[in-house]
Scaffold this motif. Structure first.
Motif: not given
Ligand code: PRP
Ligand code: ZN
Length: 300
Positions: A105-109, A114-121, A133-141, A186-190
């Motif tokens: 499986c994959r951890l993804a956003f 129907d929202g405006d948000l389409q990319a993690i940037t 939360p730790l994996i996501v915070e690490d990715y954001l950082k 969206g983007e896969t982070i793991l």
């Protein structure tokens, strides 16, 4: 049955995607076990190996603390716990032994359809709901992104509808859960799959033999699952071309054929699945009587 301390304990997921696949793997390693209805321990009858059925999130801790010698759980869970232990100063909470061939499986956003948000940037200042939360915070950082992470222990996919978050980061396997909740992946982070881990603490001498045997058998089962034994007749002159066609093949056994001089019998173990296209290519190179057989056991 008496329980001597030399029995090996392996932690597996109590109820989830990995449960049946873990039990099947242990059975293929030759384990026969008894387990009462609703019992959270399975006792090995023919090997000194017992298993504990626990919440997947508890598996890394049980292995780290040596309550269990081995554990099987998803890399997503292992990575989240690894970050937690690393923050507390423990850099080697478990030994990663082997990735397994299930639980992919994959951890993804994922964003509301129907929202405006389409990319993690574009997430500046937005809120992300996740069980990791730790994996996501690490990715954001690491990507210098500025978002707020809130932890949901389950049902992450309903967070946007509840107005608790603008996006989520969750496990995706088939994608069915996201679609049902009108979320777009969206983007896969793991990238994740099941993994075999061992306690970081030295295994006591009376247990090492069986731990090693079990680990070796698990490796053997993994290897066999993707492997095939192929037999065919082929012109001697086509041997090199045939070898090239076979995925992951080791040196073939070549045997003479009675009263046929220009053809030989070729036997080969292929470490990957063999498709119809490959068989058709082999035939084109002059091979005939091609047989593809499953392999039951293999010991390297
Ligand atoms: C994951 C995830 C989703 C679902 C996605 O949960 O949280 O709910 O699987 O799968 P799909 O893409 O095939 O629909 P999981 O079953 O792993 O349970 P857990 O996160 O509670 O351990
Ligand atoms: Zn879980």
């Amino acid at each position: 049955m008496t329980q001597s301390p030399a029995r090996i304990k392996i932690a597996i997921q109590k109820s989830g995607r990995l449960t049946e696949l873990c039990l099947e793997l242990l059975q293929q390693c030759g384990l026969k076990y008894s387990r009462g209805r609703d019992q959270l321990i399975g006792f090995g009858e023919n090997m000194p190996v017992d298993f504990l059925l626990v919440r997947d999130d508890d598996i890394p801790g049980l292995v780290k603390d040596d309550v269990c010698d081995l554990g099987i759980c998803g890399m997503n869970v292992l990575e989240e716990k690894r970050l937690e232990y690393a923050a507390a100063g423990d850099d080697a909470p478990f030994k990663m032994l082997q990735p397994l061939d299930f639980g992919h499986c994959r951890l993804a956003f994922a964003y509301p359809e129907d929202g405006d948000l389409q990319a993690i940037t574009d997430i500046d200042g937005q809120t992300i709901a996740t069980s990791y939360p730790l994996i996501v915070e690490d990715y954001l950082k690491r990507n210098q992104l500025n978002g707020q992470v809130i932890e949901f222990s389950g049902a992450v996919e309903i967070a946007p509808n509840l107005g608790r978050a603008e996006l989520i980061c969750d496990l995706v396997s088939t994608g069915g859960t996201l679609a049902a909740n009108r979320l777009v992946e969206g983007e896969t982070i793991l990238e994740s799959r099941a993994c075999l881990v061992q306690t970081p603490i030295d295994i006591p001498a009376e247990k090492t033999e069986w731990v090693n045997r079990l680990v070796e058998r698990i490796a053997g089962v993994q290897q066999v699952r993707g492997s095939k034994y192929i037999m065919m007749h082929a012109p001697r002159s086509a041997l090199a071309a045939i070898h090239e066609l076979l995925p992951g093949a080791e040196s073939p056994t070549v045997l003479p054929l009675d009263e046929v001089n220009d053809k030989v019998a070729v036997h080969v173990v292929c470490r990957e699945n063999v498709f119809w296209e490959t068989l058709e290519d082999l035939k084109r190179k002059g091979a005939s009587s091609i047989l593809v057989l499953p392999i039951e056991k293999m010991l390297a």
